[in-house]
Design a protein around this motif. Structure first.
Motif, mmCIF file in Angstrom:
data_model
loop_
_atom_site.group_PDB
_atom_site.id
_atom_site.type_symbol
_atom_site.label_atom_id
_atom_site.label_comp_id
_atom_site.label_asym_id
_atom_site.label_seq_id
_atom_site.Cartn_x
_atom_site.Cartn_y
_atom_site.Cartn_z
ATOM 1 N N LYS A 118 39.110 41.304 32.931
ATOM 2 C CA LYS A 118 39.720 42.534 33.458
ATOM 3 C C LYS A 118 41.088 42.814 32.835
ATOM 4 O O LYS A 118 41.610 43.923 32.966
ATOM 5 C CB LYS A 118 39.871 42.473 34.974
ATOM 6 C CG LYS A 118 38.599 42.153 35.735
ATOM 7 C CD LYS A 118 37.566 43.248 35.585
ATOM 8 C CE LYS A 118 36.434 43.129 36.596
ATOM 9 N NZ LYS A 118 35.763 41.801 36.604
ATOM 10 N N ASN A 170 38.904 40.348 40.750
ATOM 11 C CA ASN A 170 39.604 40.245 39.476
ATOM 12 C C ASN A 170 40.139 41.573 38.955
ATOM 13 O O ASN A 170 41.209 41.617 38.341
ATOM 14 C CB ASN A 170 38.690 39.612 38.426
ATOM 15 C CG ASN A 170 38.564 38.111 38.615
ATOM 16 O OD1 ASN A 170 39.368 37.509 39.314
ATOM 17 N ND2 ASN A 170 37.557 37.517 38.010
ATOM 18 N N PRO A 277 28.486 37.965 31.342
ATOM 19 C CA PRO A 277 28.211 38.148 32.769
ATOM 20 C C PRO A 277 28.490 39.597 33.190
ATOM 21 O O PRO A 277 29.442 40.217 32.709
ATOM 22 C CB PRO A 277 29.200 37.184 33.442
ATOM 23 C CG PRO A 277 29.475 36.143 32.406
ATOM 24 C CD PRO A 277 29.475 36.898 31.103
ATOM 25 N N CYS A 278 27.645 40.113 34.083
ATOM 26 C CA CYS A 278 27.727 41.526 34.437
ATOM 27 C C CYS A 278 27.860 41.734 35.939
ATOM 28 O O CYS A 278 27.117 41.145 36.725
ATOM 29 C CB CYS A 278 26.464 42.232 33.934
ATOM 30 S SG CYS A 278 26.364 43.975 34.390
ATOM 31 N N GLY A 279 28.835 42.559 36.329
ATOM 32 C CA GLY A 279 28.962 43.010 37.715
ATOM 33 C C GLY A 279 28.533 44.458 37.774
ATOM 34 O O GLY A 279 27.347 44.779 37.666
ATOM 35 N N VAL A 280 29.515 45.370 37.854
ATOM 36 C CA VAL A 280 29.171 46.794 37.885
ATOM 37 C C VAL A 280 28.771 47.300 36.492
ATOM 38 O O VAL A 280 28.102 48.313 36.345
ATOM 39 C CB VAL A 280 30.332 47.611 38.506
ATOM 40 C CG1 VAL A 280 31.501 47.741 37.526
ATOM 41 C CG2 VAL A 280 29.874 48.975 38.971
ATOM 42 N N GLY A 281 29.191 46.566 35.456
ATOM 43 C CA GLY A 281 28.724 46.869 34.103
ATOM 44 C C GLY A 281 29.810 47.243 33.100
ATOM 45 O O GLY A 281 29.575 47.230 31.900
ATOM 46 N N GLY A 282 30.991 47.597 33.575
ATOM 47 C CA GLY A 282 32.038 48.108 32.695
ATOM 48 C C GLY A 282 32.450 47.118 31.615
ATOM 49 O O GLY A 282 32.503 47.472 30.426
ATOM 50 N N ALA A 283 32.717 45.881 32.019
ATOM 51 C CA ALA A 283 33.189 44.887 31.052
ATOM 52 C C ALA A 283 32.094 44.537 30.038
ATOM 53 O O ALA A 283 32.294 44.697 28.825
ATOM 54 C CB ALA A 283 33.697 43.638 31.773
ATOM 55 N N PRO A 284 30.927 44.090 30.489
ATOM 56 C CA PRO A 284 29.901 43.752 29.492
ATOM 57 C C PRO A 284 29.429 44.980 28.721
ATOM 58 O O PRO A 284 29.098 44.874 27.536
ATOM 59 C CB PRO A 284 28.770 43.143 30.330
ATOM 60 C CG PRO A 284 28.966 43.691 31.697
ATOM 61 C CD PRO A 284 30.454 43.838 31.861
ATOM 62 N N GLY A 339 32.863 37.651 41.145
ATOM 63 C CA GLY A 339 33.112 38.676 40.121
ATOM 64 C C GLY A 339 31.876 39.508 39.795
ATOM 65 O O GLY A 339 31.976 40.551 39.166
ATOM 66 N N LEU A 340 30.717 39.018 40.244
ATOM 67 C CA LEU A 340 29.455 39.682 39.912
ATOM 68 C C LEU A 340 28.773 40.247 41.158
ATOM 69 O O LEU A 340 27.635 40.702 41.097
ATOM 70 C CB LEU A 340 28.509 38.696 39.220
ATOM 71 C CG LEU A 340 29.109 37.830 38.112
ATOM 72 C CD1 LEU A 340 28.054 36.912 37.517
ATOM 73 C CD2 LEU A 340 29.740 38.683 37.023
ATOM 74 N N GLU A 384 35.644 30.014 36.188
ATOM 75 C CA GLU A 384 35.158 30.282 37.533
ATOM 76 C C GLU A 384 33.633 30.417 37.480
ATOM 77 O O GLU A 384 33.067 30.733 36.418
ATOM 78 C CB GLU A 384 35.848 31.497 38.147
ATOM 79 C CG GLU A 384 35.701 32.810 37.439
ATOM 80 C CD GLU A 384 36.532 33.923 38.114
ATOM 81 O OE1 GLU A 384 37.648 34.192 37.615
ATOM 82 O OE2 GLU A 384 36.071 34.504 39.105
ATOM 83 N N SER A 386 31.397 32.570 38.294
ATOM 84 C CA SER A 386 30.842 33.818 37.754
ATOM 85 C C SER A 386 30.720 33.753 36.236
ATOM 86 O O SER A 386 29.717 34.184 35.655
ATOM 87 C CB SER A 386 31.758 35.014 38.076
ATOM 88 O OG SER A 386 31.837 35.231 39.444
ATOM 89 N N THR A 426 34.243 34.980 31.351
ATOM 90 C CA THR A 426 34.938 36.163 31.859
ATOM 91 C C THR A 426 36.067 35.898 32.847
ATOM 92 O O THR A 426 36.786 36.833 33.197
ATOM 93 C CB THR A 426 33.910 37.114 32.502
ATOM 94 O OG1 THR A 426 33.011 36.327 33.294
ATOM 95 C CG2 THR A 426 33.117 37.870 31.455
ATOM 96 N N GLY A 427 36.226 34.651 33.291
ATOM 97 C CA GLY A 427 37.332 34.442 34.224
ATOM 98 C C GLY A 427 37.553 32.983 34.561
ATOM 99 O O GLY A 427 36.672 32.144 34.354
#
Ligand SMILES: *Cc1c(COP(=O)(O)O)cnc(C)c1O
Length: 444
Positions: A118, A170, A277-284, A339-340, A384, A386, A426-427
């Protein structure tokens, strides 16, 4: 709700019944197209990434002043790219597989300021907003030294404005710390699953933390409503932000240089595989968009998600993107990988990924802790949980039928011993020692 029955949803892709059952899966994206054709069809291009990179360069003197830990990189926020041969050997032994490709760790876990990926998108969007305000009010021109934005006068000016964001943790840390450094008032709206220590750390930076019993989606809704009611408030929208996305995409330009410094070729005979690793998608999504721009068909990008919160997989496999959530599939959305822990994917990112992404892998929570211990034991690097989802891409391609078929079809099979696989960590760096100790003894 998507307005169609669960039965109809599950019929949209053969992987979905297994996803709904909570199984670990490997999914290959049937809508992927050749990179040149795919990129030409998208609303953003390389010039947008270069624009973001140039903006970060303008802000480097400011970042350097405000965050002395970026002194060695002259105000650029960038992470190491690290070979992890001992982790590779440990994964091979643990899973009884041979991993022929070279394994590298992209340590966004150790990015300055926010200790997570982030620090790319979140800080970029705060800086972009800052530049817009400063230009509009005549504080700077584009050719000034932005170190001037660290002056007490500039700080006093920015203190009239508020920045707000909804976060599982994050993103709030990154936006909160960066915004406080500029001088903004900051309100972070946090979901129930956000860790206590992240809230405490933000409060130490003078950030107002609002807590919600409900999930991430609700924290975002509440935050947006409060921000919309205040003309001097800016809301950072994790689900649809083009700026966040481009901030992440800059990573690809930096990675290209890091690979070159290590004399690692990426070409026809030396493919690059990346798992994020993917959460809402913005980073990946942003990272993948950047990598496809830089490396085209030579790079193969995979997302990794928890088995109970595979929101991007749900969106992409159904083709419904943000019109579907994991609860529609009967999943809980609850995961230790905070985070995911996102139930509904970004529709904007899903659309951008449709022709670019190679596929998705999912992983159960307990496995994340095992890999966290394996990495710390073998390489002495703490992530971490995630972030450890990235290792699922490394093991799953060789373990699964769809993975093996992908390697075969793309011609990767014959080239894997010359390939490089990057697990995008990622973290982790900001996780306090007491929390690390809890993670180390967690068995699920
Ligand atoms: C936010 C985050 C991700 C994924 O980013 P999204 O933009 O939510 O997809 C992955 N890992 C960690 C540790 C994160 O904090």
């Amino acid at each position: 709700m998507s307005g169609i029955s669960r039965k109809e949803l599950l019929a949209k892709d053969p992987v979905l019944p297994r996803v709904a059952a909570g199984d670990e899966v490997v999914w290959i994206n049937p809508r992927r197209r050749p990179a040149a054709e795919a990129l030409a069809s998208l609303p953003l291009g390389m010039e947008d990434i270069l624009d973001a990179e140039a903006r970060l360069a303008r802000f480097a003197p400011f970042i350097r002043l405000r965050f002395p830990e970026t002194e060695p990189t002259h105000g650029l926020i960038e992470s190491p790219l690290t070979p992890i041969p001992d982790m590779k050997a440990a994964l091979e032994a643990r899973h009884g597989i041979a991993i022929p490709e070279t394994l590298l760790l992209k340590q966004d876990s150790h990015l300055a300021i926010a200790g997570s990926v982030k620090a790319r998108g979140g800080i970029y969007e705060v800086l972009k907003h800052t530049e817009e305000l400063a230009l509009r009010h005549g504080l700077i021109t584009l050719t000034d030294d932005y170190a001037g934005l660290a002056s007490p006068e500039a700080r006093a000016f920015f203190s009239r404005f508020t920045v707000q964001v909804g976060s599982t943790g994050n993103l709030g840390l990154s936006i909160g710390i960066a915004s406080a450094a500029v001088g903004y008032r900051v309100i972070v709206h946090m979901s129930a699953d956000a860790r206590r220590w992240k809230k405490d750390l933000l409060r130490q930076h003078g950030v107002t933390v609002m807590e919600y019993e409900a999930d991430y989606g609700e924290a975002v809704r509440q935050g947006r409503a409060r921000s919309d009611a205040d003309p001097d408030s800016y809301f950072i929208d994790d689900e649809n932000s083009k700026d966040l996305f481009l901030g992440y995409a800059v990573a690809a330009l930096r990675l290209k240089n890091q690979l070159a410094e290590r004399h690692i070729a990426v070409d026809e005979d030396h493919p690059l595989i990346v798992t994020v690793p993917c959460g809402v998608g913005g980073a990946p999504g942003g990272i993948t968009f950047g990598l496809k721009q830089v490396f085209g068909d030579r790079v193969h990008c995979f997302f990794a998600e928890p088995t109970q919160a595979p929101c991007m997989l749900a969106g992409m496999a159904t083709g419904l993107h943000s019109a579907v959530c994991v609860q529609d599939l009967g999943l809980s959305g609850v995961t230790e990988a905070d985070g995911l822990a996102v139930g509904r994917p970004s529709g904007f990112v899903g659309g951008m990924m449709e022709p670019l992404l190679s596929g998705e892998v999912t992983v159960r929570d307990g496995q994340l802790y095992d890999w966290m211990r394996l990495l710390e034991g073998s390489e002495g690097i703490f992530l971490e949980p995630s972030a450890c989802a990235a290792f699922r891409g490394v093991t799953a391609l060789w373990q699964s039928e769809p993975g093996k078929a992908y390697l075969e079809q793309t011609g990767l099979n014959d080239r894997m011993s010359q390939a490089t696989h990057i697990a995008w960590a990622t973290g982790g760096a900001l996780v306090p020692e007491a929390e690390r100790e809890k993670y180390r003894v967690s068995y699920l």
